[in-house]
Write a protein that holds these residues in place. Structure first.
Motif, PDB file in Angstrom:
ATOM      1  N   ARG A 111      47.238  32.991  49.530  1.00  0.00           N
ATOM      2  CA  ARG A 111      48.504  32.280  49.701  1.00  0.00           C
ATOM      3  C   ARG A 111      49.665  33.243  49.480  1.00  0.00           C
ATOM      4  O   ARG A 111      49.759  33.886  48.434  1.00  0.00           O
ATOM      5  CB  ARG A 111      48.601  31.114  48.726  1.00  0.00           C
ATOM      6  CG  ARG A 111      49.903  30.303  48.864  1.00  0.00           C
ATOM      7  CD  ARG A 111      49.921  29.152  47.879  1.00  0.00           C
ATOM      8  NE  ARG A 111      48.875  28.192  48.202  1.00  0.00           N
ATOM      9  CZ  ARG A 111      49.014  27.222  49.107  1.00  0.00           C
ATOM     10  NH1 ARG A 111      50.158  27.106  49.789  1.00  0.00           N
ATOM     11  NH2 ARG A 111      48.038  26.384  49.337  1.00  0.00           N
ATOM     12  N   GLY A 145      53.589  33.291  49.178  1.00  0.00           N
ATOM     13  CA  GLY A 145      54.712  32.385  48.972  1.00  0.00           C
ATOM     14  C   GLY A 145      54.227  30.978  48.700  1.00  0.00           C
ATOM     15  O   GLY A 145      53.200  30.762  48.050  1.00  0.00           O
ATOM     16  N   THR A 146      54.934  30.012  49.224  1.00  0.00           N
ATOM     17  CA  THR A 146      54.585  28.607  48.952  1.00  0.00           C
ATOM     18  C   THR A 146      53.818  27.955  50.092  1.00  0.00           C
ATOM     19  O   THR A 146      53.148  26.946  49.887  1.00  0.00           O
ATOM     20  CB  THR A 146      55.870  27.793  48.688  1.00  0.00           C
ATOM     21  OG1 THR A 146      56.741  27.902  49.836  1.00  0.00           O
ATOM     22  CG2 THR A 146      56.582  28.299  47.447  1.00  0.00           C
ATOM     23  N   GLU A 147      53.879  28.509  51.297  1.00  0.00           N
ATOM     24  CA  GLU A 147      53.286  27.839  52.444  1.00  0.00           C
ATOM     25  C   GLU A 147      52.301  28.697  53.236  1.00  0.00           C
ATOM     26  O   GLU A 147      51.306  28.196  53.766  1.00  0.00           O
ATOM     27  CB  GLU A 147      54.388  27.341  53.398  1.00  0.00           C
ATOM     28  CG  GLU A 147      55.316  26.309  52.786  1.00  0.00           C
ATOM     29  CD  GLU A 147      56.351  25.812  53.776  1.00  0.00           C
ATOM     30  OE1 GLU A 147      56.370  26.322  54.917  1.00  0.00           O
ATOM     31  OE2 GLU A 147      57.147  24.922  53.422  1.00  0.00           O
ATOM     32  N   GLN A 148      52.541  29.969  53.342  1.00  0.00           N
ATOM     33  CA  GLN A 148      51.739  30.815  54.234  1.00  0.00           C
ATOM     34  C   GLN A 148      50.354  31.118  53.646  1.00  0.00           C
ATOM     35  O   GLN A 148      50.234  31.569  52.510  1.00  0.00           O
ATOM     36  CB  GLN A 148      52.468  32.130  54.515  1.00  0.00           C
ATOM     37  CG  GLN A 148      51.767  33.008  55.544  1.00  0.00           C
ATOM     38  CD  GLN A 148      52.515  34.300  55.802  1.00  0.00           C
ATOM     39  OE1 GLN A 148      53.479  34.628  55.099  1.00  0.00           O
ATOM     40  NE2 GLN A 148      52.082  35.044  56.815  1.00  0.00           N
ATOM     41  N   GLU A 205      53.167  42.016  48.787  1.00  0.00           N
ATOM     42  CA  GLU A 205      53.513  40.597  48.726  1.00  0.00           C
ATOM     43  C   GLU A 205      52.732  39.847  47.654  1.00  0.00           C
ATOM     44  O   GLU A 205      52.919  38.647  47.469  1.00  0.00           O
ATOM     45  CB  GLU A 205      53.265  39.941  50.093  1.00  0.00           C
ATOM     46  CG  GLU A 205      54.031  40.607  51.224  1.00  0.00           C
ATOM     47  CD  GLU A 205      53.771  39.940  52.566  1.00  0.00           C
ATOM     48  OE1 GLU A 205      54.124  38.757  52.705  1.00  0.00           O
ATOM     49  OE2 GLU A 205      53.198  40.599  53.456  1.00  0.00           O
ATOM     50  N   GLN A 228      46.621  38.811  41.526  1.00  0.00           N
ATOM     51  CA  GLN A 228      46.191  38.216  42.791  1.00  0.00           C
ATOM     52  C   GLN A 228      45.355  39.198  43.606  1.00  0.00           C
ATOM     53  O   GLN A 228      44.349  38.820  44.205  1.00  0.00           O
ATOM     54  CB  GLN A 228      47.422  37.772  43.598  1.00  0.00           C
ATOM     55  CG  GLN A 228      48.133  36.563  43.037  1.00  0.00           C
ATOM     56  CD  GLN A 228      49.404  36.259  43.801  1.00  0.00           C
ATOM     57  OE1 GLN A 228      50.240  37.154  44.036  1.00  0.00           O
ATOM     58  NE2 GLN A 228      49.564  35.009  44.199  1.00  0.00           N
TER      59      GLN A 228
END
Length: 239
Positions: free
Chosen positions: A105, A107-110, A126, A131
């Protein structure tokens, strides 16, 4: 085109493999369409070439009537190998829960699917260190599970076998298709080979494939009528 289209060093093939018990005496079905065109053509050709198997031939290039049974035997092996590979791949996906891919993931959406450690490294700007570490651990775990399941099922070996047979059948088919035929039966065999290799599902509807399928059917019908007329005349002469 609809299904109602009615205008439409390897061992030699054996009758047992394709249930050719009746050989050349087997009658053609009343309807030849997409569903039965290739198997009907194969049975008919097998019977015709079986009948001439013991005939002597002059020295020279191998004739099509000897090439076709060997090519078709290899073609059938390739078809079976493809089905086995597909079955094993389906089982492999079931056992492992999917291909060795990790979804990250951003960000919040991608959501980004990654297939390799190189993919993870490209996302390093990123993602934070934790992570990235978790992604590498998860990808390593999924790859290990995939390898172990693949070894048990021998899926990789099945893929290799399928590729080898495809290569062998391709070479045999190309050689046969450039060999000069000496009879209409050999022309029919070359056409059957072409369609079986290039349009095995008989789904190509752009020219010339519908026309070629009709031509194969017409050749079989025409030669069968000639053979029946010959047999009928021979019977009358014998009487």
């Amino acid at each position: 085109m609809a299904d109602s289209e009615n205008s439409r060093t390897l061992p030699a093939i054996t009758r047992r493999e394709e249930n050719f018990e009746n050989g050349a005496t087997e009658k053609l079905p009343q309807v030849i369409d997409r569903r039965n065109l290739l198997p009907v053509a194969a049975r008919w050709l097998s019977g015709r070439f079986d009948a001439t198997r013991d005939q002597q031939r002059p020295s020279g290039p191998t004739p099509v009537r000897e090439m076709w049974p060997r090519w078709y035997a290899c073609h059938l092996q390739h078809v079976r190998a493809t089905r086995l590979r597909q079955k094993l791949e389906t089982k492999l996906l079931e056992v492992t829960g999917g291909a060795p891919i990790v979804e990250l993931r951003i960000g919040t959406e991608q959501i980004v699917p990654v297939h390799s450690f190189a993919d993870i490294n490209r996302l390093s700007s990123e993602l934070n260190a934790e992570q990235l570490s978790q992604a590498r651990v998860e990808l390593r775990r999924r790859r290990k599970r995939w390898r172990e399941a693949d070894q048990r099922l021998e899926c990789a070996a099945a893929i290799t076998r399928e590729q080898e047979l495809a290569h062998q059948a391709g070479i045999a088919g190309r050689v046969m298709r450039i060999t000069a035929p000496s009879s209409l039966t050999e022309v029919t065999a070359k056409l059957h080979c072409l369609i079986a290799m290039q349009d095995p599902g008989l789904k190509l509807d752009v020219a010339p494939w519908p026309e070629l399928r009709r031509l194969l059917r017409d050749l079989i019908r025409m030669e069968e009528r000639v053979a029946e007329t010959w047999d009928s005349n021979s019977s009358r002469e014998a009487c």
